[in-house]
Design a protein around this motif. Structure first.
Motif, PDB file in Angstrom:
ATOM      1  N   ARG A  42       6.350 -12.755  15.524  1.00 17.16           N
ATOM      2  CA  ARG A  42       5.548 -13.274  16.632  1.00 17.16           C
ATOM      3  C   ARG A  42       4.674 -12.209  17.291  1.00 17.16           C
ATOM      4  N   ILE A  43       4.918 -10.953  16.989  1.00 18.27           N
ATOM      5  CA  ILE A  43       4.113  -9.887  17.601  1.00 18.27           C
ATOM      6  C   ILE A  43       2.698  -9.927  17.029  1.00 18.27           C
ATOM      7  N   PRO A  44       1.676  -9.988  17.883  1.00 18.28           N
ATOM      8  CA  PRO A  44       0.301 -10.003  17.373  1.00 18.28           C
ATOM      9  C   PRO A  44      -0.096  -8.648  16.806  1.00 18.28           C
ATOM     10  N   VAL A  45      -1.009  -8.685  15.860  1.00 15.31           N
ATOM     11  CA  VAL A  45      -1.558  -7.470  15.276  1.00 15.31           C
ATOM     12  C   VAL A  45      -3.049  -7.417  15.576  1.00 15.31           C
ATOM     13  N   VAL A  46      -3.490  -6.358  16.225  1.00 11.28           N
ATOM     14  CA  VAL A  46      -4.920  -6.106  16.388  1.00 11.28           C
ATOM     15  C   VAL A  46      -5.245  -4.924  15.473  1.00 11.28           C
ATOM     16  N   GLU A  47      -5.759  -5.245  14.300  1.00 13.70           N
ATOM     17  CA  GLU A  47      -6.026  -4.235  13.279  1.00 13.70           C
ATOM     18  C   GLU A  47      -7.024  -3.209  13.803  1.00 13.70           C
ATOM     19  N   CYS A  48      -6.606  -1.945  13.804  1.00 17.87           N
ATOM     20  CA  CYS A  48      -7.450  -0.891  14.364  1.00 17.87           C
ATOM     21  C   CYS A  48      -8.448  -0.333  13.354  1.00 17.87           C
ATOM     22  N   GLY A  49      -8.271  -0.668  12.084  1.00 24.28           N
ATOM     23  CA  GLY A  49      -9.238  -0.237  11.086  1.00 24.28           C
ATOM     24  C   GLY A  49      -9.054   1.162  10.546  1.00 24.28           C
ATOM     25  N   GLU A  50      -7.940   1.821  10.885  1.00 25.76           N
ATOM     26  CA  GLU A  50      -7.715   3.158  10.343  1.00 25.76           C
ATOM     27  C   GLU A  50      -7.579   3.115   8.821  1.00 25.76           C
ATOM     28  N   PRO A  51      -8.152   4.085   8.128  1.00 27.99           N
ATOM     29  CA  PRO A  51      -8.043   4.095   6.665  1.00 27.99           C
ATOM     30  C   PRO A  51      -6.679   4.594   6.198  1.00 27.99           C
ATOM     31  N   LEU A  52      -6.390   4.315   4.943  1.00 26.93           N
ATOM     32  CA  LEU A  52      -5.282   4.982   4.283  1.00 26.93           C
ATOM     33  C   LEU A  52      -5.736   6.377   3.872  1.00 26.93           C
ATOM     34  N   VAL A  53      -4.866   7.355   4.108  1.00 25.37           N
ATOM     35  CA  VAL A  53      -5.144   8.725   3.673  1.00 25.37           C
ATOM     36  C   VAL A  53      -3.959   9.210   2.848  1.00 25.37           C
ATOM     37  N   GLU A  54      -4.201  10.147   1.978  1.00 31.20           N
ATOM     38  CA  GLU A  54      -3.153  10.657   1.106  1.00 31.20           C
ATOM     39  C   GLU A  54      -2.491  11.871   1.745  1.00 31.20           C
ATOM     40  N   LEU A  55      -1.181  11.840   1.846  1.00 35.16           N
ATOM     41  CA  LEU A  55      -0.467  13.012   2.345  1.00 35.16           C
ATOM     42  C   LEU A  55      -0.615  14.167   1.362  1.00 35.16           C
ATOM     43  N   ASP A  56      -0.697  15.377   1.880  1.00 37.66           N
ATOM     44  CA  ASP A  56      -0.896  16.516   0.985  1.00 37.66           C
ATOM     45  C   ASP A  56       0.420  16.967   0.361  1.00 37.66           C
ATOM     46  N   GLN A  57       0.324  17.996  -0.471  1.00 35.19           N
ATOM     47  CA  GLN A  57       1.469  18.434  -1.273  1.00 35.19           C
ATOM     48  C   GLN A  57       2.596  19.016  -0.441  1.00 35.19           C
ATOM     49  N   THR A  58       2.340  19.347   0.827  1.00 41.98           N
ATOM     50  CA  THR A  58       3.433  19.856   1.656  1.00 41.98           C
ATOM     51  C   THR A  58       4.477  18.780   1.926  1.00 41.98           C
ATOM     52  N   PHE A  59       4.123  17.517   1.694  1.00 41.86           N
ATOM     53  CA  PHE A  59       5.063  16.416   1.864  1.00 41.86           C
ATOM     54  C   PHE A  59       5.691  15.991   0.537  1.00 41.86           C
ATOM     55  N   GLY A  60       5.453  16.736  -0.531  1.00 46.82           N
ATOM     56  CA  GLY A  60       6.047  16.418  -1.816  1.00 46.82           C
ATOM     57  C   GLY A  60       5.038  15.916  -2.824  1.00 46.82           C
ATOM     58  N   ALA A  61       5.525  15.726  -4.040  1.00 45.82           N
ATOM     59  CA  ALA A  61       4.653  15.397  -5.160  1.00 45.82           C
ATOM     60  C   ALA A  61       4.083  13.992  -5.107  1.00 45.82           C
ATOM     61  N   ALA A  62       4.684  13.095  -4.341  1.00 46.36           N
ATOM     62  CA  ALA A  62       4.242  11.701  -4.329  1.00 46.36           C
ATOM     63  C   ALA A  62       2.831  11.542  -3.764  1.00 46.36           C
ATOM     64  N   ARG A  63       2.432  12.450  -2.851  1.00 46.53           N
ATOM     65  CA  ARG A  63       1.129  12.361  -2.190  1.00 46.53           C
ATOM     66  C   ARG A  63       0.877  10.923  -1.726  1.00 46.53           C
ATOM     67  N   ALA A  64       1.840  10.421  -0.974  1.00 44.60           N
ATOM     68  CA  ALA A  64       1.866   9.010  -0.588  1.00 44.60           C
ATOM     69  C   ALA A  64       0.693   8.648   0.324  1.00 44.60           C
ATOM     70  N   PRO A  65       0.077   7.482   0.112  1.00 43.39           N
ATOM     71  CA  PRO A  65      -0.961   6.999   1.019  1.00 43.39           C
ATOM     72  C   PRO A  65      -0.347   6.319   2.242  1.00 43.39           C
ATOM     73  N   VAL A  66      -0.855   6.679   3.420  1.00 47.89           N
ATOM     74  CA  VAL A  66      -0.394   6.092   4.678  1.00 47.89           C
ATOM     75  C   VAL A  66      -1.590   5.968   5.613  1.00 47.89           C
TER      76      VAL A  66
END
Length: 234
Positions: A42-66
Motif C-alpha cells: 500500500r505504500i506509494p512509490v514516487v519514482e525519483c528517476g535515479e539511474p542504476l550504477v555499477e558498484l566498483d571492484q572495491t565491493f567485489g567481483a560482482a560489480r552489482a548494479p544498484v
C-alpha cells in the motif's frame, strides 16, 4: 530510466492476494513484517528517476548494479568499515523481474514440499520469508543488495551462507538467530551498525539483504513514500 511518476501496486495487488497481515514471530518473539504483507504494497512509490550504477571492484567481483542513491550510501558504509579492517562484499544488486519470478517459483516448490497441503495465501507468506513478490521486490527496483563482510583474506563467517533458506539453515539465516557462533553474531552487529548508519534497512529473515528507497524501507522507517519502483534498464 523513466521520468518521475507514481508507481501503483502490481496487477495482483497485495490486498487481493494477502488480505490479512503477513507477519511471523522471529527469534525472541519479535514480530517480523514480511514483504507479502499488504502494508508494504500500500505504500506509494514516487519514482525519483535515479539511474542504476555499477558498484566498483572495491565491493567485489560482482560489480552489482544498484540505484545511485543506494551506491552512495554503500560507499559511506564501506569507508566506515575500512577503519576497522573490514569491507563490504556485494554479491547481487538489481535483479530482472524474470529472474525474480524464477526464484519465486523454485522456492515455492521447496516450500510446498516442506508444507504439503498449505493454501495459496499461506504459501505466498511462507515464500516471502526468502523472496519478495515481484510487485514489491526491492531487488527489482535496484534498491537492495545481498552482501557480506570481508577482510583481506576474503568473506567472513556470518553464521550461514548467503541465500541459505530458512529450511536449509534451520532459521539461522534470520538476522537475530540465537544459535550462531558469538563471532558471527558480533560480525552481524558490525554490519548492522555500519549499514544502519548509512540509512539502509535489513529484511530480518535474511541477514545479508539490505535496502534503501524501496517500499519495505519506507515501511520500516515510516517514510511517507518509496523512492524507487521497478528499475527501467532500457
Amino acid at each position: 530510466m523513466t521520468s518521475q511518476h507514481v508507481v501503483p501496486p502490481g496487477e495482483r495487488s497485495p490486498e487481493a492476494t494477502a488480505p490479512r497481515a503477513a507477519t511471523m514471530s522471529g527469534p525472541g518473539g519479535r514480530e517480523i513484517v514480511l514483504l507479502s504483507d499488504p502494508r508494504v504494497g500500500r505504500i506509494p512509490v514516487v519514482e525519483c528517476g535515479e539511474p542504476l550504477v555499477e558498484l566498483d571492484q572495491t565491493f567485489g567481483a560482482a560489480r552489482a548494479p544498484v540505484r545511485a542513491g543506494l551506491a552512495q550510501r554503500l560507499r559511506r558504509a564501506q569507508d566506515d568499515l575500512r577503519a576497522v579492517g573490514l569491507r563490504l562484499e556485494v554479491v547481487e544488486g538489481h535483479r530482472d523481474p524474470a529472474e525474480q519470478q524464477r526464484i519465486i517459483d523454485r522456492y515455492s516448490s521447496e516450500v510446498l514440499a516442506e508444507h504439503p497441503g498449505v493454501d495459496l495465501l499461506e504459501l505466498e507468506v511462507l515464500t516471502s520469508r526468502f523472496v519478495a513478490p515481484i510487485a514489491v521486490a526491492p531487488h527489482v527496483a535496484g534498491a537492495a543488495v545481498d552482501l557480506t563482510l570481508a577482510d583481506d583474506d576474503g568473506p567472513l563467517d556470518m553464521g550461514t551462507a548467503i541465500d541459505a533458506t530458512p529450511e536449509v539453515s534451520g532459521g539461522r539465516c534470520y538476522f537475530d538467530a540465537p544459535d550462531i557462533a558469538p563471532e558471527a553474531r558480533a560480525l552481524r552487529g558490525i554490519l548492522a551498525r555500519s549499514l544502519g548508519s548509512a540509512g539502509l534497512v535489513n529484511y530480518p529473515t535474511e541477514w545479508w539483504h539490505w535496502s534503501y528507497g524501496d517500499r519495505y524501507w519506507a515501511l520500516v522507517t515510516a517514510a511517507p513514500l518509496a523512492l524507487y519502483g521497478p528499475a527501467d534498464t532500457r
